[in-house]
Design an enzyme around this catalytic site. Structure first.
Site, PDB file in Angstrom:
ATOM      1  N   HIS A 184       0.829  -1.209   0.000  1.00 48.65           N
ATOM      2  CA  HIS A 184       0.000   0.000   0.000  1.00 48.65           C
ATOM      3  C   HIS A 184       0.862   1.258   0.000  1.00 48.65           C
ATOM      4  CE1 HIS A 184      -3.677   2.245   0.443  1.00 48.65           C
ATOM      5  NE2 HIS A 184      -3.226   2.847   1.526  1.00 48.65           N
ATOM      6  N   LYS A 230     -11.605  13.470  -4.193  1.00 50.31           N
ATOM      7  CA  LYS A 230     -12.651  13.094  -3.238  1.00 50.31           C
ATOM      8  C   LYS A 230     -12.214  13.436  -1.826  1.00 50.31           C
ATOM      9  CE  LYS A 230     -11.141   8.295  -2.529  1.00 50.31           C
ATOM     10  NZ  LYS A 230     -10.180   8.644  -1.520  1.00 50.31           N
TER      11      LYS A 230
END
Length: 315
Positions: free
Chosen positions: A131, A194
């Site tokens: 990640h 976002k």
């Protein structure tokens, strides 16, 4: 050269078997189960003395159980005098807990897991699409972080995409999206801006880039609840996107993922086999799986033969 042996826990048995098949070998004989009270039980049933050992085990849900299986297997193999132990962790759990934002009173659990694995005797780690790549620095042993993008890209090129544009679902994924766009015939790129009001809830704000009349290729490292991708797809379709394909390496699919994807406007979700899919996810007609077994098998072969891993991704 020491004998190479593959072992697997219970997290990703199908992927482990595919890797073994690619290497024209069989999985080692190990009994990995539970005692009556739920504690992990491991018994290695063959000689591993001096061997070059690879343990294939994602630390996906149930995360703690799978992590403990991996740790206990490493200890059992170390005490059985294994020569070198490489933890092959297709999906590295706890990777999202990799920093303290604004000095919040929270742990850096990715570092805790790295220390845990190092302390029990792991000599090397092979993983896929961490990640955050800097997690490699949490380990005191070598880490090979390989990428699922070549497998995803190969599939994209077979999709007959019309006027494609690669879309990053958030600002943090821009580097990944840019790399895919470059390989996908140097196509255009768009970004979705976002804001996330709370954990696992995403609100799409606006799209940076022109997607009207184009096939959109959303790329991410993982799909968790699917909220981000589904809302991103809605925003893209509202802006005139023709089709939306979502590509991700790690199919976590937690929470309301099944309903989110079933009811979404995404034309197809393509993921890799780093995490086994539930029966509910497999039943969805717009979800398809690609295997990373060939790539991981080649990485294992290279590690065992002391060959370069980075050469696998040179273009």
């Amino acid at each position: 050269m020491p004998d190479m042996k593959l072992f697997a826990g219970n997290a990703t048995p199908e992927l482990a078997q595919r890797i073994a098949n690619r290497l024209y070998t069989s999985l080692g004989d190990a009994a990995v189960g539970r005692f009556s009270d739920g504690e992990v039980s491991v018994q290695i049933n063959e000689n591993v003395r001096g061997g070059d050992i690879f343990i294939i085990q994602s630390t996906c849900a149930p995360t703690n159980d799978n992590l403990m299986e991996l740790v206990v297997m490493v200890d059992a193999l170390r005490r059985a005098s294994a020569g070198r132990i490489t933890a092959v962790i297709p999906y590295f759990g706890y990777a999202r807990q990799d920093r303290r934002v604004r000095s919040a009173r929270v742990p850096i659990t990715a570092k805790v897991v790295a220390d845990f694995l190092s302390s029990v005797g792991v000599d090397r780690v092979l993983t896929v699409d961490l990640h955050a790549e800097q997690i490699q620095g949490f380990f005191d042993v070598p880490v090979d972080n390989v990428f699922g993008s070549p497998i995803l890209l190969e599939d994209m090129l077979q999709q007959n995409l019309e006027n494609p544009i690669v879309v990053s679902p958030d600002i943090g994924g821009v580097v990944r999206a840019r790399a895919i766009a470059k390989l996908l015939n140097d196509t255009d790129m768009a970004i979705i801006d976002k804001r996330r009001p709370r954990a696992n809830v995403s609100q799409v704000m606006h799209i940076i880039g022109d997607v009207a009349g184009r096939d959109c290729v959303l790329v991410d490292d993982m799909i968790d609840t699917g909220g981000t991708l589904c809302k991103a797809a809605e925003a893209l379709k509202e802006r005139g996107a023709k089709r939306v394909f979502a590509y991700a390496t790690h199919p976590i699919f937690s929470g309301n993922a099944v309903d989110n994807i079933r009811n979404s406007v995404i034309d197809e979700v393509i993921v890799c086999d780093t995490i086994p899919l539930s029966a509910e996810i497999k039943a969805l007609k717009n979800v398809r799986t690609l295997t990373l077994s060939g790539m991981l098998a080649e990485a294992i072969r290279r590690i065992s033969n002391e060959e370069s891993i980075s050469a696998m991704f040179e273009h």
